[in-house]
Motif scaffolding. Structure first.
Motif, PDB file in Angstrom:
ATOM      1  N   SER A  19       0.823  -1.210   0.000  1.00  0.00           N
ATOM      2  CA  SER A  19       0.000   0.000   0.000  1.00  0.00           C
ATOM      3  C   SER A  19       0.858   1.262   0.000  1.00  0.00           C
ATOM      4  O   SER A  19       0.443   2.281  -0.520  1.00  0.00           O
ATOM      5  CB  SER A  19      -0.968  -0.018   1.186  1.00  0.00           C
ATOM      6  N   ARG A  22       2.369   2.120  -3.572  1.00  0.00           N
ATOM      7  CA  ARG A  22       1.415   2.044  -4.671  1.00  0.00           C
ATOM      8  C   ARG A  22       1.109   3.422  -5.227  1.00  0.00           C
ATOM      9  O   ARG A  22       1.165   4.414  -4.529  1.00  0.00           O
ATOM     10  CB  ARG A  22       0.135   1.389  -4.166  1.00  0.00           C
ATOM     11  N   LYS A  97      -8.317   2.647  12.898  1.00  0.00           N
ATOM     12  CA  LYS A  97      -9.129   2.118  11.805  1.00  0.00           C
ATOM     13  C   LYS A  97      -9.784   0.801  12.185  1.00  0.00           C
ATOM     14  O   LYS A  97     -10.415   0.165  11.351  1.00  0.00           O
ATOM     15  CB  LYS A  97      -8.252   1.911  10.570  1.00  0.00           C
ATOM     16  N   LEU A  98      -9.582   0.394  13.417  1.00  0.00           N
ATOM     17  CA  LEU A  98     -10.220  -0.797  13.966  1.00  0.00           C
ATOM     18  C   LEU A  98      -9.808  -2.069  13.245  1.00  0.00           C
ATOM     19  O   LEU A  98     -10.540  -3.042  13.214  1.00  0.00           O
ATOM     20  CB  LEU A  98     -11.744  -0.639  13.915  1.00  0.00           C
ATOM     21  N   THR A  99      -8.663  -2.039  12.642  1.00  0.00           N
ATOM     22  CA  THR A  99      -8.182  -3.261  12.012  1.00  0.00           C
ATOM     23  C   THR A  99      -7.288  -4.047  12.965  1.00  0.00           C
ATOM     24  O   THR A  99      -6.940  -5.182  12.680  1.00  0.00           O
ATOM     25  CB  THR A  99      -7.375  -2.933  10.746  1.00  0.00           C
ATOM     26  N   MET A 102      -8.777  -7.229  14.230  1.00  0.00           N
ATOM     27  CA  MET A 102      -8.760  -8.283  13.218  1.00  0.00           C
ATOM     28  C   MET A 102      -7.384  -8.928  13.131  1.00  0.00           C
ATOM     29  O   MET A 102      -7.257 -10.122  12.908  1.00  0.00           O
ATOM     30  CB  MET A 102      -9.175  -7.704  11.861  1.00  0.00           C
TER      31      MET A 102
ATOM     32  N   GLY B  86     -12.317  -1.562  10.216  1.00  0.00           N
ATOM     33  CA  GLY B  86     -11.767  -0.690   9.198  1.00  0.00           C
ATOM     34  C   GLY B  86     -11.285  -1.522   8.048  1.00  0.00           C
ATOM     35  O   GLY B  86     -11.145  -2.735   8.159  1.00  0.00           O
ATOM     36  N   VAL B  87     -11.068  -0.860   6.962  1.00  0.00           N
ATOM     37  CA  VAL B  87     -10.413  -1.545   5.864  1.00  0.00           C
ATOM     38  C   VAL B  87      -9.149  -0.769   5.561  1.00  0.00           C
ATOM     39  O   VAL B  87      -9.063   0.414   5.841  1.00  0.00           O
ATOM     40  CB  VAL B  87     -11.309  -1.609   4.623  1.00  0.00           C
ATOM     41  N   TYR B  88      -8.187  -1.464   5.046  1.00  0.00           N
ATOM     42  CA  TYR B  88      -6.947  -0.797   4.705  1.00  0.00           C
ATOM     43  C   TYR B  88      -7.122  -0.032   3.400  1.00  0.00           C
ATOM     44  O   TYR B  88      -7.653  -0.552   2.436  1.00  0.00           O
ATOM     45  CB  TYR B  88      -5.836  -1.816   4.558  1.00  0.00           C
ATOM     46  N   GLU B  89      -6.679   1.183   3.420  1.00  0.00           N
ATOM     47  CA  GLU B  89      -6.690   1.966   2.190  1.00  0.00           C
ATOM     48  C   GLU B  89      -5.642   1.386   1.242  1.00  0.00           C
ATOM     49  O   GLU B  89      -4.770   0.641   1.656  1.00  0.00           O
ATOM     50  CB  GLU B  89      -6.313   3.423   2.497  1.00  0.00           C
ATOM     51  N   ASP B  90      -5.750   1.747  -0.003  1.00  0.00           N
ATOM     52  CA  ASP B  90      -4.708   1.378  -0.954  1.00  0.00           C
ATOM     53  C   ASP B  90      -4.465  -0.119  -1.004  1.00  0.00           C
ATOM     54  O   ASP B  90      -3.332  -0.568  -1.065  1.00  0.00           O
ATOM     55  CB  ASP B  90      -3.382   2.073  -0.586  1.00  0.00           C
ATOM     56  N   MET B  91      -5.528  -0.875  -0.900  1.00  0.00           N
ATOM     57  CA  MET B  91      -5.347  -2.316  -0.949  1.00  0.00           C
ATOM     58  C   MET B  91      -6.431  -2.896  -1.841  1.00  0.00           C
ATOM     59  O   MET B  91      -7.593  -2.492  -1.769  1.00  0.00           O
ATOM     60  CB  MET B  91      -5.450  -2.871   0.461  1.00  0.00           C
TER      61      MET B  91
END
Lengths: 393, 314
Positions: A19, A22, A97-99, A102, B86-91
């Motif tokens: 990421s 990119r 981001k609450l990841t 996970m 959340g989700v990762y940006e740029d992925m």
């Protein structure tokens, strides 16, 4: 099948690099920084040339050294400016981001996450440093800088980058909020840079004399300056001294100058930076855990202890091994006629002091009658002979 | 076999208990719905089950293993989908799954295979090369579900999997969950929307203020709480006589008028079938023309409101 741990790269590193690198954003930033660096070095070269016209001192190596030092400091400041932004949100961003939850439910170890974040963010900073290397090596066309100087400067920059990166990661893991982590990292980096300088300057004014040089060793600026000082004479850099004020003279001064420290400053800075990085890493590796943060197992205590002990042992042995080279200097040091504190002059003064090389002749060689003739007495290596020849040319 | 057992599970945050003495038993291979108002302790329960926070007291067993001792092993058996994630940006979508597959240390071939299979399963195959942050809410939810399935866990903990989805996406999610249940997975999902669970779950547990107030199949729960049945009446005339008769009846506890013309009322009635018949006979005998006399279906929302003390805001 499930538990078979195939030899995989840290997934965090792959994810981060995917990421981060990119869309060309990283490369645009890199290009801008390199352009900036090249403009800066061109300006410094022209400035030095212009100054040399009036003073009439040898030009080419002087330009080389000035450009080299200027570039090194500029890269240092770019590192100080960028690294906190890159690392200080690494952990907190996942939390925000609450990841992070996970990630924690996967068998991925939080310490692996920390390591992955460190490697991924550092790789960007390292890319920046190494991308600037070819341009920095243009100074070899001017001369005045040895390959060894270059290695020392780059090594110092890498260590400083890792330390700042580790401060950022630690803050990120500590606060869990990106804003706070980034701000506190910048504050600490700023304090690290200017704190010792101000302290030293303040004490110098208060005492009406030379401030203790030892005060300066935490500052990355001093560390980098002292790492370059053996061949990059501070006097050559007077045109840059506006950047740091008068203290530049102190931090860059050669080992046997005005104080009782026999070694160049960076010999103290390096262990500090590496040790700080190590300790912060160990602490952060606890902070990233979701629970049982401070219930440290017996084996973990031992591991941390072994790591720290190994580090201390490494530093101590390095000191012992190099001590004949440095502590001997005290014997040579002309204590009868101590070098006076230098005057800060706007123009480049006469080269009446030696380049200040660390490799002062061993005690069995005849003590030079004057500093100026030092270069003709002993030249232990070809490298230095070349260096001195340049100096005299 | 029992997949999830909790015994006197308690968790408090700064002295305020979020989950209080919760004991659950969830059969393997079933879809269990944990339902309760916001702030009832659903998320805390799921996070404890996922091993993200530690219970203050009590015990969790998953697949008969105590999670305190076997949390490393259990990580391979649990798939967790958080409430807010959340989700990762740029992925890219496939990279997202690939990343989690790497976290579970799948071998490269297997990783590729799993990624493709899961994208098919959650119907995101055509979004394979899209950026994660460009996906719609429903797609993200499905992607997040897919991430929890990467290591083929036999227990799924899904926190509000259908929240924020439009009706169509909700139906798709429901189908997906049924499919997963049919694959033999135990699914524990939470929701504050009853209708969502009613059609889907084999068993529900109603949780309020950190305590389990009812548990069982939806029919069971309905039966258990509605000892007082509700009768609906529609009368064409003589409504005053009818009201008098109703009020004098010993089994009638309350009358609420639903409409004036024609007069429709709902009556809480505690008597049995015979008592109801007597009441009807009484009404008709007094000349009241009864158009409708029947039992109102106890609807789930009522059950819910009844059990959670009529306080849905929590």
């Amino acid at each position: 099948m499930k538990h078979s741990a195939s030899l995989n790269v840290n997934p965090i590193i792959i994810k981060e690099l995917r990421s981060r690198m990119r869309g060309g954003r990283a490369f645009v930033t890199l290009t801008i920084i390199l352009l900036f660096l090249s403009i800066f070095s061109y300006a410094v070269a022209r400035l030095t040339q212009a100054a040399a016209q009036y003073s009439g001192t040898p030009v080419s190596p002087q330009i080389g050294q000035t450009v080299f030092a200027g570039l090194a400091f500029l890269i240092l400041f770019i590192i100080c400016a960028i690294t906190p932004a890159v690392t200080a949100n690494a952990i907190s961003d996942e939390k925000e981001k609450l990841t992070y939850d996970m990630l924690l439910t996967t068998p991925l170890d939080p310490v692996t996450v920390l390591w992955g974040k460190l490697v991924a963010s550092m790789s960007y900073i390292f890319l920046l440093i190494f991308a600037a290397l070819p341009m920095t090596s243009l100074v070899f066309t001017y001369g005045g800088v040895t390959f060894r100087d270059m290695l020392k400067a780059v090594g110092m920059l890498l260590v400083i980058a890792v330390m700042i990166g580790m401060i950022g990661l630690f803050m990120s893991a500590l606060f869990g909020k990106s804003g706070r982590a980034v701000a506190s990292t910048y504050i600490i980096v700023l304090l690290l840079i200017i704190g010792p300088l101000f302290l030293a300057a303040g004490i110098g004014i208060f005492r009406q004399g030379e401030p203790p040089r030892m005060l300066l060793f935490p500052s990355p600026v001093s560390a980098l300056a002292s790492a370059m000082s053996p061949s990059v004479n501070p006097q050559n850099l007077s045109s840059l001294s506006w950047m740091f004020g008068g203290t530049y003279w102190i931090m860059a001064s050669p080992p046997i100058s005005y104080d009782s420290i026999p070694r160049p400053l960076y010999h103290y800075s390096l262990p500090l930076y590496l040790g700080l990085s190590l300790v912060l890493y160990l602490l952060a590796s606890r902070l990233v855990l979701p629970m049982h943060r401070w219930q440290i197992r017996w084996s973990e205590w031992v591991l941390a202890f072994v790591l720290i002990l190994g580090f201390v042992g490494f530093i101590a042995s390095a000191y012992v091994l190099t001590s004949p080279r440095y502590e001997n200097i005290i014997i040579v040091s002309p204590s009868a006629n101590p070098t006076p504190a230098p005057l800060i002059e706007p123009v480049v003064p006469e080269l009446d002091t030696p380049p200040g090389d660390n490799k002062i002749p061993p005690t069995d060689t005849p003590i030079p009658a004057s500093w100026n003739s030092l270069g003709y007495h002993v030249c232990p290596s070809l490298d230095e002979r070349w260096n001195r020849t340049l100096w005299k040319s | 076999m029992i997949a999830i057992t909790t015994r006197n599970l308690t968790r408090s945050f700064n002295g305020v208990s979020a989950v209080n003495d919760l004991s659950l038993k969830i059969q393997a291979g079933t879809l269990y719905g944990l339902i309760g108002p916001n702030g009832a302790g659903k998320t805390t329960t799921l996070r404890m089950l996922a091993g993200l926070i530690e219970p203050t007291s009590g015990e969790i067993r998953i697949n008969e293993l105590r999670n305190r001792d076997y949390w490393r092993e259990l990580q391979w058996q649990i798939g967790y989908m958080p409430d807010f994630y959340g989700v990762y940006e740029d992925m890219l979508v496939w990279e997202y799954l690939d990343f989690f597959a790497r976290c579970y240390r799948l071998a490269p071939e297997r990783r590729k295979q799993v990624t493709e299979e899961l994208l098919d399963l959650v119907d995101l195959a055509e979004k394979r090369e899209a950026y994660v942050h460009t996906l719609s809410r429903g797609m993200r939810q499905r992607l997040c579900l897919a991430h929890a399935l990467v290591h083929d866990p036999n227990i799924l903990l899904l926190d509000e999997p259908a929240s924020g989805l439009d009706p169509r996406a909700r139906v798709e999610m429901r189908e997906l969950l049924r499919e997963l249940r049919d694959m033999g997975k135990t699914i524990l999902l939470s929701s504050h929307i009853l209708s969502e669970l009613a059609e889907l779950c084999d068993t529900v547990g109603i949780i309020d203020h950190g305590q389990l107030v009812a548990s069982g199949s939806i029919e069971e729960i309905q039966k258990r709480i509605s000892q007082t049945r509700r009768l609906v009446l529609r009368l064409l005339d003589n409504k005053f006589i009818a009201q008098e008769i109703l009020q004098s009846n010993q089994h009638v506890s309350s009358i609420s008028v639903l409409a004036e013309e024609p007069f429709t009322a709902e009556v809480r009635f505690s008597g049995g079938e015979a008592d109801a018949a007597n009441l009807l006979e009484n009404l008709v005998g007094s000349g009241v023309r009864v158009a409708l006399f029947g039992e109102a279906n106890a609807n789930l929302e009522d059950v819910f409101l009844h059990l959670t003390g009529g306080d849905e805001s929590g």
